[in-house]
Design a protein around this motif. Structure first.
Motif, mmCIF file in Angstrom:
data_model
loop_
_atom_site.group_PDB
_atom_site.id
_atom_site.type_symbol
_atom_site.label_atom_id
_atom_site.label_comp_id
_atom_site.label_asym_id
_atom_site.label_seq_id
_atom_site.Cartn_x
_atom_site.Cartn_y
_atom_site.Cartn_z
ATOM 1 N N ILE A 1 5.298 14.061 2.933
ATOM 2 C CA ILE A 1 6.350 13.779 3.756
ATOM 3 C C ILE A 1 7.146 15.046 4.143
ATOM 4 C CG2 ILE A 1 8.481 12.372 3.709
ATOM 5 C CD1 ILE A 1 7.315 10.644 1.420
ATOM 6 N N ASP A 2 7.404 15.892 3.295
ATOM 7 C CA ASP A 2 8.191 17.075 3.771
ATOM 8 C C ASP A 2 7.659 18.159 4.770
ATOM 9 O OD1 ASP A 2 10.124 16.376 1.861
ATOM 10 O OD2 ASP A 2 9.051 17.520 0.105
ATOM 11 N N ALA A 3 6.178 17.859 4.927
ATOM 12 C CA ALA A 3 5.695 18.690 5.797
ATOM 13 C C ALA A 3 5.674 18.231 7.203
ATOM 14 C CB ALA A 3 4.112 18.965 5.308
ATOM 15 N N GLY B 1 -3.220 6.273 7.967
ATOM 16 C CA GLY B 1 -2.664 7.717 7.674
ATOM 17 C C GLY B 1 -1.419 7.681 7.128
ATOM 18 N N LEU B 2 -0.744 6.787 6.934
ATOM 19 C CA LEU B 2 0.695 6.880 6.265
ATOM 20 C C LEU B 2 0.233 6.800 4.810
ATOM 21 C CD1 LEU B 2 3.051 4.537 8.226
ATOM 22 C CD2 LEU B 2 3.581 7.080 7.316
ATOM 23 N N VAL B 3 -0.641 6.002 4.327
ATOM 24 C CA VAL B 3 -1.178 6.174 2.868
ATOM 25 C C VAL B 3 -1.623 7.575 2.277
ATOM 26 C CG1 VAL B 3 -2.614 5.116 1.315
ATOM 27 C CG2 VAL B 3 -1.752 3.630 2.889
ATOM 28 N N SER B 4 -2.490 7.990 3.143
ATOM 29 C CA SER B 4 -2.741 9.521 2.809
ATOM 30 C C SER B 4 -1.683 10.231 2.874
ATOM 31 C CB SER B 4 -3.879 10.016 3.922
ATOM 32 O OG SER B 4 -4.950 9.121 3.974
ATOM 33 N N LEU B 5 -0.491 10.217 3.728
ATOM 34 C CA LEU B 5 0.460 11.142 3.637
ATOM 35 C C LEU B 5 1.372 10.896 2.583
ATOM 36 C CD1 LEU B 5 2.047 13.058 5.447
ATOM 37 C CD2 LEU B 5 3.446 11.016 6.042
ATOM 38 N N LEU B 6 1.667 9.684 2.321
ATOM 39 C CA LEU B 6 2.404 9.623 1.139
ATOM 40 C C LEU B 6 1.908 9.850 -0.328
ATOM 41 C CD1 LEU B 6 3.719 5.974 2.234
ATOM 42 C CD2 LEU B 6 4.799 7.890 2.045
ATOM 43 N N ALA B 7 0.676 9.692 -0.245
ATOM 44 C CA ALA B 7 -0.129 10.089 -1.489
ATOM 45 C C ALA B 7 -0.324 11.476 -1.532
ATOM 46 C CB ALA B 7 -1.539 9.258 -1.816
ATOM 47 N N ARG C 1 0.776 -1.114 -0.164
ATOM 48 C CA ARG C 1 -0.192 -0.082 0.014
ATOM 49 C C ARG C 1 0.978 1.226 -0.240
ATOM 50 N NH1 ARG C 1 -3.351 -0.577 5.274
ATOM 51 N NH2 ARG C 1 -4.572 1.263 4.222
ATOM 52 N N PHE C 2 1.808 1.366 0.738
ATOM 53 C CA PHE C 2 2.867 2.560 0.952
ATOM 54 C C PHE C 2 3.544 2.763 -0.713
ATOM 55 C CE2 PHE C 2 3.492 1.237 5.424
ATOM 56 C CZ PHE C 2 2.214 1.780 6.029
ATOM 57 N N ALA C 3 3.676 1.672 -1.084
ATOM 58 C CA ALA C 3 4.589 1.610 -2.577
ATOM 59 C C ALA C 3 3.582 2.196 -3.291
ATOM 60 C CB ALA C 3 5.028 0.154 -2.823
ATOM 61 N N ALA C 4 2.647 1.817 -3.573
ATOM 62 C CA ALA C 4 1.453 2.292 -4.392
ATOM 63 C C ALA C 4 1.222 3.683 -4.259
ATOM 64 C CB ALA C 4 0.274 1.541 -4.411
ATOM 65 N N ALA C 5 1.082 4.161 -2.773
ATOM 66 C CA ALA C 5 0.831 5.605 -2.648
ATOM 67 C C ALA C 5 1.891 6.466 -2.777
ATOM 68 C CB ALA C 5 0.373 5.880 -1.126
ATOM 69 N N ALA C 6 3.319 6.153 -2.803
ATOM 70 C CA ALA C 6 4.374 6.962 -2.971
ATOM 71 C C ALA C 6 5.150 6.825 -4.377
ATOM 72 C CB ALA C 6 5.538 6.564 -1.958
ATOM 73 N N ALA C 7 4.388 6.026 -5.268
ATOM 74 C CA ALA C 7 4.837 5.604 -6.499
ATOM 75 C C ALA C 7 5.568 6.623 -7.339
ATOM 76 C CB ALA C 7 3.877 4.882 -7.437
ATOM 77 N N ALA C 8 4.958 7.998 -7.151
ATOM 78 C CA ALA C 8 5.620 9.029 -7.872
ATOM 79 C C ALA C 8 6.723 9.743 -7.266
ATOM 80 C CB ALA C 8 4.660 10.173 -7.911
ATOM 81 N N ARG C 9 6.781 9.540 -6.068
ATOM 82 C CA ARG C 9 7.991 10.181 -5.228
ATOM 83 C C ARG C 9 8.974 8.881 -5.407
ATOM 84 N NH1 ARG C 9 8.031 13.681 -1.392
ATOM 85 N NH2 ARG C 9 10.325 13.372 -1.337
ATOM 86 N N ILE C 10 8.682 7.633 -5.222
ATOM 87 C CA ILE C 10 9.793 6.772 -5.597
ATOM 88 C C ILE C 10 10.403 6.773 -7.030
ATOM 89 C CG2 ILE C 10 10.120 4.189 -5.942
ATOM 90 C CD1 ILE C 10 7.760 3.738 -3.482
ATOM 91 N N ALA C 11 9.487 6.922 -8.033
ATOM 92 C CA ALA C 11 10.183 7.070 -9.526
ATOM 93 C C ALA C 11 11.160 8.251 -9.486
ATOM 94 C CB ALA C 11 8.828 7.286 -10.535
#
Length: 426
Positions: free
Chosen positions: A416-418, A405-411, A344-354
């Motif tokens: 993350i920076d906030a 909450g982390l899924v919402s934050l990562l998406a 779930r975290f990887a999917a939410a943060a996919a753009a940042r991971i890329a």
């Protein structure tokens, strides 16, 4: 044949095949394939034994090893016997060191290698009988260049090709030495590792890694072999972890991943069948928890079957670069279901991971999925996650959130920076 006698069970030990480790889902048995290579028959054997004596789940580790999970005390003798009979484990396997080297899954086969990494790794592995008592966390990374550089992998001792007969030696912390002659490298490595053996014998708690050995002793050994301080070699672009690369003799190798290093007996069985049908000559295990199916005359027809078996064939899949341990309930130390949540975290943060964000999801503060620093580390804590920025699983957390909450934050853009004003996660 004489019955194999498994070694006594020890908690917290770096496990082997004859000395398993207790976890939340039973005993964990770790295999250390020589050179990180498995034949098609090996894959079928491991799949069968995992199904018959364990829970059918198999992990790939960050050192190119395999773990059979869910073994019981009653089934372990049959598993050990089967592994020894198949030649996958030596009947006199002791406490280690089990396997010293980390190599590319194409070691010794990559046409672009500067020297034969498999041959150098084999020479270093031959040192193991004389290194009893070596702390088990120490690894030697052998990087001969080629299509799959290993700059992103963690090891306390790095051997990097500088020329066909020259090697640069890197220590933890970023200090480099050399170049030294290729022919003296095994003796040099033996000298460095013996310092760790002697230090660990004198102070078991004080010397657990090569970096715990006094730097002067390490540099003195390096100097005797011509290893003087040198500039750090340039960092190379990250290698593809999925896709086609050149293999030896005009063939191809197909790289693919297991999601967070997890697969199962059915998956291994499927891979063996696909490899046999395609005329492959075996598999290399990658330190990024993936495989290389090697010796393929035509690789394209195999892609669909590998994906259907649950493996990752797209290099842009964020799960390839996210580190995650099994977590709870498979691990008795896990305080959160790290592997399940990591998807779930990887999917939410996919753009940042890329864009280059590195993410580590750990079920507890031990950080077994990776010792290196990640931009964002999520550490299981009483069912939720502590958030560590630019650190390791044992680092100081800046916040704590549950998985939702982390899924919402990562998406959320900038989420993350906030977390901490002025602190960047990239």
């Amino acid at each position: 044949m004489t019955a194999v006698r498994p070694a006594p069970l020890v908690r917290g030990w770096c496990p082997g095949a004859l000395r398993p480790m207790a976890t939340g889902d039973g005993l964990l048995v770790r295999l250390h394939p020589p050179g990180g290579r498995l034949t098609i028959a090996d894959m079928r054997c491991i799949a069968r034994l995992s199904r018959d004596t364990g829970n059918g789940l198999i992990d790939l580790t960050g050192r190119g090893n395999l773990q059979i999970r869910g073994v019981s005390a009653e089934s372990h003798p049959a598993l050990a016997e089967g592994l020894v009979t198949a030649g996958l484990v030596a009947p006199d396997e002791t406490d280690g060191p089990y396997r010293l080297t980390i190599v590319s899954p194409l070691a010794g086969r990559d046409p672009a290698e500067i020297f034969d990494a498999a041959a150098l790794a084999a020479a270093i592995e031959a040192l193991r009988p004389g290194l009893a008592g070596l702390p088990p966390k120490i690894a030697v990374l052998v990087d001969a260049g080629g299509a799959l550089p290993l700059d992103g992998e963690v090891a306390e001792l790095r051997l990097r090709a500088a020329a066909p007969e020259e090697v640069l030696v890197g220590l933890a912390g970023g200090a480099w030495f050399g170049p030294v002659r290729l022919g003296v490298v095994p003796a040099l490595v033996a000298g460095l590792l013996r310092l760790a053996v002697e230090g660990h014998r004198a102070s078991p708690a004080g010397v657990r890694r090569l970096s715990d050995v006094p730097r002067g002793a390490l540099e003195g050994t390096l100097a005797r072999f011509g290893g003087l301080r040198a500039a750090a070699p340039p960092r190379r672009p990250a290698a593809a972890r999925a896709g086609l690369v050149r293999d030896r003799a005009g063939t191809s190798a197909l790289l693919f991943g297991a999601p967070f290093g997890r697969c199962d007996a059915d998956g291994l069985e499927a891979l063996a069948g696909l490899a046999e049908t395609a005329g492959a000559d075996g598999f290399g295990l990658a330190p990024w928890r993936g495989f290389a199916m090697t010796g393929l005359a035509r690789a394209e027809p195999v892609f669909a079957g590998i994906a259907a078996a649950g493996f990752i064939t797209r290099n842009d899949d964020p799960r390839l670069v996210v580190r995650a341990c099994p977590g709870a309930p498979a691990c008795s130390r896990g305080e959160a279901p790290a592997q399940a949540d990591a998807a779930r975290f990887a999917a939410a943060a996919a753009a940042r991971i890329a864009d280059g964000l590195t993410l580590h999801v750990s079920g507890c503060a031990k950080g077994c999925a990776g010792a290196g620093i990640a931009d964002l580390t999520l550490v299981g804590h009483e069912g939720a996650y502590q958030i560590v920025l630019s650190g390791t699983a044992g680092g100081r957390p800046v916040a704590r959130l549950d998985a939702t909450g982390l899924v919402s934050l990562l998406a959320r853009p900038g989420g993350i920076d906030a977390l901490v004003p002025g602190v960047s996660s990239s």
